[in-house]
Write an enzyme that holds these catalytic residues in place. Sequence first.
Site, mmCIF file in Angstrom:
data_model
loop_
_atom_site.group_PDB
_atom_site.id
_atom_site.type_symbol
_atom_site.label_atom_id
_atom_site.label_comp_id
_atom_site.label_asym_id
_atom_site.label_seq_id
_atom_site.Cartn_x
_atom_site.Cartn_y
_atom_site.Cartn_z
ATOM 1 C CE LYS A 17 -2.267 -0.648 3.849
ATOM 2 N NZ LYS A 17 -1.879 -1.965 4.360
ATOM 3 N NE ARG A 92 -4.271 -0.337 10.624
ATOM 4 C CZ ARG A 92 -3.255 0.074 9.857
ATOM 5 N NH1 ARG A 92 -3.362 1.154 9.126
ATOM 6 N NH2 ARG A 92 -2.149 -0.609 9.821
ATOM 7 N NE ARG A 129 7.659 -3.234 6.218
ATOM 8 C CZ ARG A 129 6.371 -2.892 6.275
ATOM 9 N NH1 ARG A 129 5.742 -2.490 5.190
ATOM 10 N NH2 ARG A 129 5.706 -2.992 7.402
ATOM 11 N NE ARG A 161 6.635 -0.408 9.916
ATOM 12 C CZ ARG A 161 5.469 -0.271 9.277
ATOM 13 N NH1 ARG A 161 5.435 0.233 8.061
ATOM 14 N NH2 ARG A 161 4.351 -0.651 9.846
ATOM 15 N NE ARG A 172 2.159 -4.178 11.666
ATOM 16 C CZ ARG A 172 3.268 -4.418 10.966
ATOM 17 N NH1 ARG A 172 4.209 -5.219 11.449
ATOM 18 N NH2 ARG A 172 3.428 -3.874 9.792
HETATM 19 P P1 ADP Z 1 0.930 -1.561 8.748
HETATM 20 O O1 ADP Z 1 -0.259 -1.466 7.848
HETATM 21 O O2 ADP Z 1 2.062 -2.326 8.160
HETATM 22 O O3 ADP Z 1 0.605 -2.011 10.149
HETATM 23 P P2 ADP Z 1 1.015 1.330 9.044
HETATM 24 O O4 ADP Z 1 2.225 2.145 8.810
HETATM 25 O O5 ADP Z 1 -0.180 1.580 8.203
HETATM 26 O O6 ADP Z 1 1.568 -0.132 8.882
HETATM 27 O O7 ADP Z 1 0.557 1.452 10.567
HETATM 28 C C1 ADP Z 1 1.471 1.232 11.623
HETATM 29 C C2 ADP Z 1 0.733 1.258 12.962
HETATM 30 O O8 ADP Z 1 0.143 2.552 13.162
HETATM 31 C C3 ADP Z 1 -0.432 0.285 13.120
HETATM 32 O O9 ADP Z 1 -0.017 -1.005 13.495
HETATM 33 C C4 ADP Z 1 -1.245 0.991 14.225
HETATM 34 O O10 ADP Z 1 -0.646 0.826 15.489
HETATM 35 C C5 ADP Z 1 -1.102 2.447 13.863
HETATM 36 N N1 ADP Z 1 -2.198 2.898 12.954
HETATM 37 C C6 ADP Z 1 -2.060 3.332 11.680
HETATM 38 N N2 ADP Z 1 -3.264 3.652 11.137
HETATM 39 C C7 ADP Z 1 -4.181 3.402 12.098
HETATM 40 C C8 ADP Z 1 -5.603 3.515 12.166
HETATM 41 N N3 ADP Z 1 -6.332 3.935 11.130
HETATM 42 N N4 ADP Z 1 -6.216 3.145 13.330
HETATM 43 C C9 ADP Z 1 -5.522 2.720 14.381
HETATM 44 N N5 ADP Z 1 -4.188 2.586 14.387
HETATM 45 C C10 ADP Z 1 -3.504 2.921 13.273
#
Ligand code: ADP
Length: 223
Positions: A17, A92, A129, A161, A172
Amino acid sequence: MASGARLVILGKQGAGKGTQSVRLSHYLAVPHISTGDMLRAAVKAGTEFGQLAKSYMDSGELIPDDVIMGIVEDRLAEPDASRGFLLDGFPRTAIQAEALDEMIKPHLIDLAIDLDVPTELVLKRLSSRRVCQTCGANYSLEAPPKLNWTCDLCGGEVVQRPDDTEVAIRRRLDLYDKATAPLIEFYSQRNLLVSVDGVGTPDEVMERLVAVVNKARYSRSAQ
Ligand code: ADP
Ligand code: ZN
C-alpha cells in the site's frame, strides 16, 4: 472523479500500500495521507503523543479510534485535501469508516481499492522488509541499498521497523482480519470496491491500479 479523486486503499500489512500509494497519489495529483507515516513522524518528534502512539504501534495494536479519527479529520481539513486524497491506513475499523463518511459529507469516496496479496507472501515480505529511518524508503534483504544499509535516496540508516517483529506481525495481521477485512464488505455493498492483484513487480501493480482508477473515472463521468 472529475473533481479530483477521493480514494481509500485497503490491504494487508506488506501488500504494498505504501509504495503504490506514493506513486498513485503523484499520478492523480492528490495528497497521500498515510496514518502510519503521520504516527511515525509523531514518534520521531518525541512528543508525548508520539510516545503513547509508539507503545501501541510497537506491539502491533491499533491506536484508539477516536484519537486517529481526530488526526485524520484535521488532516482532511487542510486545503490540499479539498480536491481529493488517497487515504492509506485509514479507515481500519468499521467505526473509522463511518466516521470518514461523516468527515467528507456531502461527498462520498470515489473508490476503495483492495490491494490483494496472499498471507504467505506478505509474511515473507514483512520479515525481510527494511526501511530508511529518515525518509521511509523501502528496502528488503533481497533488495538492499547499494551501500551498507545506508539509504540510496537520503543517506539515512536503513533498519527493520520495530513492529516488523514476528509477534507484532502476527498481531497486526490478526487485527487486519478481525477489524479491517470487514471493510471490504462495507465498501462492496456501497458499490465502491475494486480488488487489484498485488502480486507482481511494483510497476506491474501500478499499471493495474491506474487501469482501475481510470475505469472508475470514465464510468463516473459518463453518468
Ligand atoms: P501496517 O499497515 O504495516 O501495520 P502502518 O504504517 O499503516 O503499517 O501502521 C502502523 C501502525 O500505526 C499500526 O499497526 C497501528 O498501530 C497504527 N495505525 C495506523 N493507522 C491506524 C488507524 N487507522 N487506526 C488505528 N491505528 C492505526
Ligand atoms: Zn532515506
